[in-house]
Scaffold this motif. Structure first.
Motif, PDB file in Angstrom:
ATOM      1  N   GLY A 127     -10.438  -5.559 -19.667  1.00 16.26           N
ATOM      2  CA  GLY A 127      -9.653  -4.404 -18.542  1.00 16.26           C
ATOM      3  C   GLY A 127      -8.926  -5.627 -17.865  1.00 16.26           C
ATOM      4  O   GLY A 127      -7.802  -5.605 -17.726  1.00 16.26           O
ATOM      5  N   THR A 128      -9.736  -6.497 -16.905  1.00 20.07           N
ATOM      6  CA  THR A 128      -9.094  -7.355 -16.206  1.00 20.07           C
ATOM      7  C   THR A 128      -8.174  -8.363 -16.701  1.00 20.07           C
ATOM      8  O   THR A 128      -7.068  -8.516 -16.315  1.00 20.07           O
ATOM      9  CB  THR A 128     -10.157  -7.862 -15.123  1.00 20.07           C
ATOM     10  N   GLY A 129      -8.617  -8.737 -17.771  1.00 19.92           N
ATOM     11  CA  GLY A 129      -8.003 -10.020 -18.613  1.00 19.92           C
ATOM     12  C   GLY A 129      -6.593  -9.375 -19.175  1.00 19.92           C
ATOM     13  O   GLY A 129      -5.666 -10.018 -18.936  1.00 19.92           O
ATOM     14  N   ARG A 130      -6.816  -8.063 -19.643  1.00 16.56           N
ATOM     15  CA  ARG A 130      -5.287  -7.560 -20.399  1.00 16.56           C
ATOM     16  C   ARG A 130      -4.371  -7.225 -19.278  1.00 16.56           C
ATOM     17  O   ARG A 130      -3.312  -7.357 -19.496  1.00 16.56           O
ATOM     18  CB  ARG A 130      -5.815  -6.090 -21.084  1.00 16.56           C
ATOM     19  N   THR A 131      -4.734  -6.816 -17.900  1.00  9.12           N
ATOM     20  CA  THR A 131      -3.851  -6.647 -16.860  1.00  9.12           C
ATOM     21  C   THR A 131      -3.321  -7.946 -16.340  1.00  9.12           C
ATOM     22  O   THR A 131      -2.175  -7.972 -16.167  1.00  9.12           O
ATOM     23  CB  THR A 131      -4.577  -5.760 -15.814  1.00  9.12           C
ATOM     24  N   ALA A 132      -4.136  -8.798 -16.451  1.00 11.30           N
ATOM     25  CA  ALA A 132      -3.514 -10.280 -16.064  1.00 11.30           C
ATOM     26  C   ALA A 132      -2.531 -10.615 -16.984  1.00 11.30           C
ATOM     27  O   ALA A 132      -1.430 -11.115 -16.521  1.00 11.30           O
ATOM     28  CB  ALA A 132      -4.901 -11.159 -15.974  1.00 11.30           C
ATOM     29  N   MET A 133      -2.767 -10.563 -18.328  1.00  9.69           N
ATOM     30  CA  MET A 133      -1.704 -10.996 -19.350  1.00  9.69           C
ATOM     31  C   MET A 133      -0.403 -10.228 -19.173  1.00  9.69           C
ATOM     32  O   MET A 133       0.780 -10.653 -19.474  1.00  9.69           O
ATOM     33  CB  MET A 133      -2.272 -10.764 -20.636  1.00  9.69           C
ATOM     34  N   GLY A 134      -0.789  -8.722 -18.677  1.00 12.43           N
ATOM     35  CA  GLY A 134       0.708  -7.946 -18.422  1.00 12.43           C
ATOM     36  C   GLY A 134       1.145  -8.311 -17.419  1.00 12.43           C
ATOM     37  O   GLY A 134       2.568  -8.360 -17.425  1.00 12.43           O
ATOM     38  N   VAL A 135       0.520  -8.897 -16.195  1.00 10.27           N
ATOM     39  CA  VAL A 135       1.413  -9.541 -15.064  1.00 10.27           C
ATOM     40  C   VAL A 135       2.048 -10.799 -15.271  1.00 10.27           C
ATOM     41  O   VAL A 135       3.002 -10.785 -14.882  1.00 10.27           O
ATOM     42  CB  VAL A 135       0.370  -9.651 -13.953  1.00 10.27           C
ATOM     43  N   VAL A 136       1.420 -11.500 -15.916  1.00 16.51           N
ATOM     44  CA  VAL A 136       2.002 -12.852 -16.015  1.00 16.51           C
ATOM     45  C   VAL A 136       3.357 -12.999 -17.101  1.00 16.51           C
ATOM     46  O   VAL A 136       4.158 -13.647 -16.940  1.00 16.51           O
ATOM     47  CB  VAL A 136       1.088 -14.019 -16.593  1.00 16.51           C
ATOM     48  N   LYS A 268      17.875 -10.542  -0.350  1.00 13.49           N
ATOM     49  CA  LYS A 268      19.247 -11.011  -0.642  1.00 13.49           C
ATOM     50  C   LYS A 268      19.449 -12.035   0.119  1.00 13.49           C
ATOM     51  O   LYS A 268      19.830 -13.299  -0.707  1.00 13.49           O
ATOM     52  CB  LYS A 268      20.345 -10.203  -0.319  1.00 13.49           C
ATOM     53  N   GLU A 269      19.058 -12.365   1.390  1.00 15.62           N
ATOM     54  CA  GLU A 269      19.131 -13.806   2.079  1.00 15.62           C
ATOM     55  C   GLU A 269      18.408 -14.822   1.722  1.00 15.62           C
ATOM     56  O   GLU A 269      18.859 -15.801   1.189  1.00 15.62           O
ATOM     57  CB  GLU A 269      18.666 -13.449   3.537  1.00 15.62           C
ATOM     58  N   ARG A 270      17.210 -14.489   1.236  1.00 21.73           N
ATOM     59  CA  ARG A 270      16.250 -15.660   0.498  1.00 21.73           C
ATOM     60  C   ARG A 270      16.661 -15.874  -1.207  1.00 21.73           C
ATOM     61  O   ARG A 270      16.206 -16.830  -1.580  1.00 21.73           O
ATOM     62  CB  ARG A 270      14.900 -15.093   0.629  1.00 21.73           C
ATOM     63  N   GLY A 271      17.308 -14.831  -1.812  1.00 19.93           N
ATOM     64  CA  GLY A 271      17.457 -15.092  -3.233  1.00 19.93           C
ATOM     65  C   GLY A 271      16.329 -14.806  -3.674  1.00 19.93           C
ATOM     66  O   GLY A 271      16.019 -15.398  -5.010  1.00 19.93           O
ATOM     67  N   VAL A 272      15.530 -14.002  -3.487  1.00 18.41           N
ATOM     68  CA  VAL A 272      14.216 -13.889  -4.067  1.00 18.41           C
ATOM     69  C   VAL A 272      14.000 -12.497  -4.696  1.00 18.41           C
ATOM     70  O   VAL A 272      14.629 -11.589  -4.267  1.00 18.41           O
ATOM     71  CB  VAL A 272      12.756 -14.436  -3.229  1.00 18.41           C
ATOM     72  N   THR A 273      13.247 -12.063  -5.629  1.00 12.91           N
ATOM     73  CA  THR A 273      13.063 -10.873  -6.204  1.00 12.91           C
ATOM     74  C   THR A 273      11.665 -10.372  -6.037  1.00 12.91           C
ATOM     75  O   THR A 273      10.811 -11.193  -6.146  1.00 12.91           O
ATOM     76  CB  THR A 273      13.380 -10.772  -7.698  1.00 12.91           C
ATOM     77  N   SER A 274      11.374  -8.970  -5.955  1.00  9.19           N
ATOM     78  CA  SER A 274      10.229  -8.437  -5.750  1.00  9.19           C
ATOM     79  C   SER A 274      10.130  -7.422  -6.887  1.00  9.19           C
ATOM     80  O   SER A 274      10.762  -6.366  -6.881  1.00  9.19           O
ATOM     81  CB  SER A 274      10.065  -7.891  -4.270  1.00  9.19           C
ATOM     82  N   THR A 275       9.031  -7.468  -7.709  1.00 13.46           N
ATOM     83  CA  THR A 275       9.031  -6.501  -8.967  1.00 13.46           C
ATOM     84  C   THR A 275       7.464  -6.132  -8.848  1.00 13.46           C
ATOM     85  O   THR A 275       6.729  -6.527  -8.867  1.00 13.46           O
ATOM     86  CB  THR A 275       9.262  -7.313 -10.297  1.00 13.46           C
ATOM     87  N   HIS A 276       7.730  -4.436  -9.001  1.00 11.72           N
ATOM     88  CA  HIS A 276       6.187  -3.878  -9.348  1.00 11.72           C
ATOM     89  C   HIS A 276       6.075  -3.968 -10.834  1.00 11.72           C
ATOM     90  O   HIS A 276       6.920  -3.569 -11.706  1.00 11.72           O
ATOM     91  CB  HIS A 276       6.281  -2.409  -8.765  1.00 11.72           C
ATOM     92  N   VAL A 277       4.858  -4.515 -11.371  1.00  5.60           N
ATOM     93  CA  VAL A 277       4.701  -4.706 -12.839  1.00  5.60           C
ATOM     94  C   VAL A 277       3.948  -4.039 -13.470  1.00  5.60           C
ATOM     95  O   VAL A 277       3.530  -4.109 -14.523  1.00  5.60           O
ATOM     96  CB  VAL A 277       4.529  -6.424 -12.928  1.00  5.60           C
ATOM     97  N   LEU A 278       3.266  -2.801 -12.848  1.00  4.83           N
ATOM     98  CA  LEU A 278       2.395  -2.165 -13.570  1.00  4.83           C
ATOM     99  C   LEU A 278       2.946  -0.719 -14.129  1.00  4.83           C
ATOM    100  O   LEU A 278       4.081  -0.616 -13.913  1.00  4.83           O
ATOM    101  CB  LEU A 278       1.257  -1.719 -12.441  1.00  4.83           C
ATOM    102  N   GLY A 279       2.222  -0.036 -14.865  1.00  2.00           N
ATOM    103  CA  GLY A 279       2.686   1.215 -15.349  1.00  2.00           C
ATOM    104  C   GLY A 279       3.454   0.974 -16.658  1.00  2.00           C
ATOM    105  O   GLY A 279       3.553   0.285 -17.118  1.00  2.00           O
ATOM    106  N   PRO A 280       4.620   1.913 -16.465  1.00  2.00           N
ATOM    107  CA  PRO A 280       5.592   1.733 -17.826  1.00  2.00           C
ATOM    108  C   PRO A 280       6.110   0.626 -17.857  1.00  2.00           C
ATOM    109  O   PRO A 280       6.455   0.081 -18.892  1.00  2.00           O
ATOM    110  CB  PRO A 280       6.491   2.996 -17.383  1.00  2.00           C
ATOM    111  N   ALA A 281       6.507  -0.058 -16.815  1.00  2.00           N
ATOM    112  CA  ALA A 281       7.328  -1.144 -17.048  1.00  2.00           C
ATOM    113  C   ALA A 281       6.478  -2.484 -17.898  1.00  2.00           C
ATOM    114  O   ALA A 281       6.801  -3.188 -18.583  1.00  2.00           O
ATOM    115  CB  ALA A 281       7.743  -1.951 -15.343  1.00  2.00           C
TER     116      ALA A 281
END
Length: 340
Positions: A127-136, A268-281
């Motif tokens: 469970g926890t491991g599979r989600t971690a692999m999904g995030v990375v 935009k100012e920092r040139g960074v991205t924020s992404t929600h990675v759970l669910g369908p994505a």
């Protein structure tokens, strides 16, 4: 058999150990003699009557828990009898029933547990491991030697795996945790720097460490905590960095009513991205006909190879209430597991 039952939503004390009838495996199912059952932070919210991300409310009374490992003792109609005696692990999906001495599980959900893994480690990875692999997978093409990975809650079940995964890839790893023993565990997992996030100066300590190495900031933040810690972590991102958000946030768990949502102007100012990675994505990213199983196989394989070693805090099944309290009060390291 013995099982933990919840008859009314509320505090951890509402989890009681009772004698209940053995489950009977239906067609296509197996009966598992449970040797380890996973406890997830989501379980603590469901216990209180909070539906969270589940599609339907929990029906009472219920036997909580959705991750089990053990030995197959019987099979239902039409199920391969050769499965009897196999060491297996399974995630039950949306169906509870894991906090028990035995569990009936669809055979299609089973994975064989490699001999080099104990049941508790297998439960941690299913469970926890599979989600971690999904995030990375959202950190691709990293993490790698050019990355600086910042892991809030690095002593948690997923955090320990993020630290190891990033270190295996050659990245510089900074782990945040609360207190000495947890910091020791984060260092043992390979973190180059372990910092107590409860100290007001923690972000300064991280900045000084990065400056000392000539590094402009973190390139990847794995954020499953939200709140003030996430705000400070995002401030440590270098231009072009990635803020990967996962988890289900609530006021009690993170100190905020939601994950930290950086303002578009800030990004935009920092040139960074924020992404929600759970669910369908996450499912789309994993790909294949059965993306969840793909992530489970990946997680278990890395554990079998010794590349990922989950941390585990164990409790007797009868002490499920104590396990819930410890998890809620952040007195555990890694994955919490019940052992009958």
């Amino acid at each position: 058999m013995r099982a933990i039952r919840l008859h009314a939503f509320g505090p951890a004390e509402n989890l009681v150990c009772e004698e209940v009838p053995d489950p009977v495996p239906a067609a296509g199912e197996v009966l598992i003699e449970v040797a380890a059952a996973g406890v997830h932070v989501l379980d603590t919210h469901l216990r209180k009557g909070v539906q969270g991300p589940l599609p339907r409310p929990v029906e009472l009374p219920t036997v909580p828990g959705r991750e089990v490992a053990g030995t197959v003792s019987a099979v239902g109609e039409g199920t391969d009898p050769a499965l009897v005696g196999r060491r297996v692990v399974a995630h039950l999906g949306m169906n509870p029933g894991g906090y028990a001495a035995r569990a009936a599980v669809p055979a299609e959900r089973l994975h064989e547990v490699p001999p080099q893994l104990d049941f508790a480690a297998a439960v941690a990875m299913i469970g926890t491991g599979r989600t971690a692999m999904g995030v990375v997978q959202f950190a691709e093409p990293g993490p790698g030697p050019a990355d600086v990975v910042l892991v809030p809650s690095a002593a948690g079940g997923m955090g320990i795996l993020f630290v190891q995964h990033a270190k295996n890839a050659g990245a510089v790893v900074v782990g945040l945790a609360g207190g000495g023993p947890k910091l020791d565990r984060v260092r043992a997992a390979g973190a180059d720097l372990a910092v107590d996030y409860r100290e007001p100066s923690w972000s300064t300590q991280v900045r000084d460490f990065l400056d000392g190495r000539g590094l402009p900031g973190a390139t990847i933040v794995y954020d499953g905590v939200g709140g003030d810690t996430a705000r400070a972590a995002v401030d440590l991102l270098a231009p072009g960095g990635r803020h990967l958000v996962f988890g289900w946030f609530d006021a009690e768990g993170s100190g905020t009513t939601g994950p930290y949502e950086p303002a578009e102007a800030f990004l935009k100012e920092r040139g960074v991205t924020s992404t929600h990675v759970l669910g369908p994505a996450m499912m789309k990213k994993a790909g294949g006909e059965n993306p969840i199983r793909t992530l489970e196989l990946r997680s278990l394989a890395l554990a079998a190879e010794g590349r990922l070693v989950p941390a585990v805090t164990r409790f007797p099944l009868a002490e499920a209430a104590r396990a819930h309290r410890a998890l809620e009060n952040r007195r555990t390291v890694g994955k919490v597991v019940l052992e009958p």
